[in-house]
Design a protein around this motif. Structure first.
Motif, PDB file in Angstrom:
ATOM      1  N   PHE A   1       0.863  -1.167   0.000  1.00  0.00           N
ATOM      2  CA  PHE A   1       0.000   0.000   0.000  1.00  0.00           C
ATOM      3  C   PHE A   1       0.897   1.213   0.000  1.00  0.00           C
ATOM      4  CE2 PHE A   1       0.282  -0.643   4.595  1.00  0.00           C
ATOM      5  CZ  PHE A   1       0.438   0.643   5.078  1.00  0.00           C
ATOM      6  N   ILE A   2       0.291   2.345  -0.276  1.00  0.00           N
ATOM      7  CA  ILE A   2       1.032   3.559  -0.510  1.00  0.00           C
ATOM      8  C   ILE A   2       0.570   4.626   0.469  1.00  0.00           C
ATOM      9  CG2 ILE A   2      -0.587   4.208  -2.324  1.00  0.00           C
ATOM     10  CD1 ILE A   2       1.753   5.388  -3.863  1.00  0.00           C
ATOM     11  N   VAL A   3       1.513   5.394   0.983  1.00  0.00           N
ATOM     12  CA  VAL A   3       1.193   6.494   1.887  1.00  0.00           C
ATOM     13  C   VAL A   3       1.432   7.801   1.137  1.00  0.00           C
ATOM     14  CG1 VAL A   3       1.671   7.608   4.099  1.00  0.00           C
ATOM     15  CG2 VAL A   3       1.875   5.116   3.897  1.00  0.00           C
ATOM     16  N   ILE A   4       0.331   8.472   0.833  1.00  0.00           N
ATOM     17  CA  ILE A   4       0.350   9.750   0.110  1.00  0.00           C
ATOM     18  C   ILE A   4      -0.630  10.687   0.808  1.00  0.00           C
ATOM     19  CG2 ILE A   4      -0.232  10.919  -2.051  1.00  0.00           C
ATOM     20  CD1 ILE A   4       0.527   8.511  -3.591  1.00  0.00           C
ATOM     21  N   ASP A   5      -0.235  11.948   0.955  1.00  0.00           N
ATOM     22  CA  ASP A   5      -1.106  12.918   1.615  1.00  0.00           C
ATOM     23  C   ASP A   5      -1.874  13.823   0.654  1.00  0.00           C
ATOM     24  OD1 ASP A   5      -0.695  12.188   4.334  1.00  0.00           O
ATOM     25  OD2 ASP A   5       1.283  13.084   4.235  1.00  0.00           O
ATOM     26  N   ASP A   6      -1.354  14.060  -0.530  1.00  0.00           N
ATOM     27  CA  ASP A   6      -2.032  14.924  -1.489  1.00  0.00           C
ATOM     28  C   ASP A   6      -3.362  14.300  -1.911  1.00  0.00           C
ATOM     29  OD1 ASP A   6      -1.806  17.224  -3.603  1.00  0.00           O
ATOM     30  OD2 ASP A   6      -2.339  15.409  -4.745  1.00  0.00           O
ATOM     31  N   LEU A   7      -4.446  15.063  -1.769  1.00  0.00           N
ATOM     32  CA  LEU A   7      -5.783  14.524  -2.023  1.00  0.00           C
ATOM     33  C   LEU A   7      -5.960  14.036  -3.455  1.00  0.00           C
ATOM     34  CD1 LEU A   7      -8.587  13.897  -0.953  1.00  0.00           C
ATOM     35  CD2 LEU A   7      -9.249  16.254  -1.508  1.00  0.00           C
ATOM     36  N   GLN A   8      -5.514  14.818  -4.425  1.00  0.00           N
ATOM     37  CA  GLN A   8      -5.649  14.409  -5.830  1.00  0.00           C
ATOM     38  C   GLN A   8      -4.879  13.112  -6.096  1.00  0.00           C
ATOM     39  OE1 GLN A   8      -4.436  17.314  -8.742  1.00  0.00           O
ATOM     40  NE2 GLN A   8      -4.882  15.966 -10.445  1.00  0.00           N
ATOM     41  N   ALA A   9      -3.672  13.016  -5.546  1.00  0.00           N
ATOM     42  CA  ALA A   9      -2.859  11.808  -5.732  1.00  0.00           C
ATOM     43  C   ALA A   9      -3.508  10.604  -5.039  1.00  0.00           C
ATOM     44  CB  ALA A   9      -1.446  12.036  -5.207  1.00  0.00           C
ATOM     45  N   ARG A  10      -4.089  10.829  -3.870  1.00  0.00           N
ATOM     46  CA  ARG A  10      -4.772   9.733  -3.154  1.00  0.00           C
ATOM     47  C   ARG A  10      -5.950   9.207  -3.975  1.00  0.00           C
ATOM     48  NH1 ARG A  10      -4.314   9.774   2.828  1.00  0.00           N
ATOM     49  NH2 ARG A  10      -6.423   9.011   2.779  1.00  0.00           N
ATOM     50  N   LYS A  11      -6.735  10.146  -4.511  1.00  0.00           N
ATOM     51  CA  LYS A  11      -7.894   9.747  -5.316  1.00  0.00           C
ATOM     52  C   LYS A  11      -7.445   9.000  -6.568  1.00  0.00           C
ATOM     53  CE  LYS A  11     -11.192  13.261  -3.826  1.00  0.00           C
ATOM     54  NZ  LYS A  11     -11.978  14.432  -4.228  1.00  0.00           N
ATOM     55  N   PHE A  12      -6.399   9.503  -7.201  1.00  0.00           N
ATOM     56  CA  PHE A  12      -5.892   8.857  -8.415  1.00  0.00           C
ATOM     57  C   PHE A  12      -5.389   7.445  -8.095  1.00  0.00           C
ATOM     58  CE2 PHE A  12      -2.228   8.163 -11.361  1.00  0.00           C
ATOM     59  CZ  PHE A  12      -2.993   7.862 -12.479  1.00  0.00           C
ATOM     60  N   ALA A  13      -4.587   7.307  -7.042  1.00  0.00           N
ATOM     61  CA  ALA A  13      -4.067   5.989  -6.661  1.00  0.00           C
ATOM     62  C   ALA A  13      -5.212   5.035  -6.321  1.00  0.00           C
ATOM     63  CB  ALA A  13      -3.099   6.120  -5.487  1.00  0.00           C
ATOM     64  N   SER A  14      -6.211   5.521  -5.612  1.00  0.00           N
ATOM     65  CA  SER A  14      -7.374   4.694  -5.284  1.00  0.00           C
ATOM     66  C   SER A  14      -8.125   4.267  -6.530  1.00  0.00           C
ATOM     67  CB  SER A  14      -8.324   5.445  -4.345  1.00  0.00           C
ATOM     68  OG  SER A  14      -7.726   5.625  -3.085  1.00  0.00           O
ATOM     69  N   SER A  15      -8.222   5.178  -7.506  1.00  0.00           N
ATOM     70  CA  SER A  15      -8.934   4.849  -8.747  1.00  0.00           C
ATOM     71  C   SER A  15      -8.233   3.740  -9.522  1.00  0.00           C
ATOM     72  CB  SER A  15      -9.090   6.095  -9.632  1.00  0.00           C
ATOM     73  OG  SER A  15      -7.874   6.414 -10.288  1.00  0.00           O
ATOM     74  N   LEU A  16      -6.938   3.557  -9.265  1.00  0.00           N
ATOM     75  CA  LEU A  16      -6.174   2.482  -9.899  1.00  0.00           C
ATOM     76  C   LEU A  16      -6.263   1.177  -9.101  1.00  0.00           C
ATOM     77  CD1 LEU A  16      -2.947   4.469 -10.864  1.00  0.00           C
ATOM     78  CD2 LEU A  16      -4.848   3.809 -12.369  1.00  0.00           C
ATOM     79  N   GLY A  17      -7.028   1.204  -8.008  1.00  0.00           N
ATOM     80  CA  GLY A  17      -7.202   0.008  -7.192  1.00  0.00           C
ATOM     81  C   GLY A  17      -6.122  -0.193  -6.146  1.00  0.00           C
TER      82      GLY A  17
END
Length: 154
Positions: free
Chosen positions: A87-103
């Motif tokens: 799993f990945i630890v990212i704080d930027d909201l746009q990056a979090r949403k993008f990473a989540s959209s990739l599953g």
């Protein structure tokens, strides 16, 4: 506890945890802490020896992701696509949403602190939140209350 997991950490998490004296929590919580060469360069400090710096194999993926998020986040997300059971630890909201959209499984720095509290690696989360508020990392008062409630501290 996620201590059987490989976690990929973005620069912002390293920066915040270092500022509040909590970087060693990553080593206590997770089997392996990994970052990319791009993130290591962005961090600009020497990383502890227990952090693995790994190159992304598919460099084209980084370039593609840079259309959406910055270089460090792109490299972290690309690496997360290459490592199983991570799993990945990212704080930027746009990056979090993008990473989540990739599953991808995603959490933020605050999620790491909550996990440390839940697994009794730290006794209380409030002192860490107090230190974070003295940095340029912003957390709303509403979110602080929710975090403290989740941690059972109010």
């Amino acid at each position: 506890m996620e201590n059987d997991k490989i976690v990929i950490i973005d620069a912002r998490c390293f920066i915040v945890l270092e500022k509040i004296g909590a970087l060693p929590l990553l080593n206590k919580l997770y089997l392996q802490v990994v970052t990319t060469t791009e993130i290591a360069a962005e961090y600009k400090e020497d990383l502890p020896t227990w952090i693995t710096i790994q190159n992304v194999i598919n460099r084209d993926l980084i370039k593609t992701f840079q259309n959406i998020v910055d270089l460090g986040e792109s490299s972290a997300i690309a690496l997360a696509n290459e490592i199983n059971h991570s799993f990945i630890v990212i704080d930027d909201l746009q990056a979090r949403k993008f990473a989540s959209s990739l599953g991808l499984n995603v959490k933020g720095t605050i999620g790491v602190l909550l996990e440390a509290k839940q697994n009794e690696v730290i006794q209380t989360i409030k002192p860490y939140l107090d230190k974070i508020q003295k940095t340029n990392f912003r957390i709303s008062d509403y979110l602080i209350v929710k975090i403290l409630e989740s941690a059972g501290e109010i």
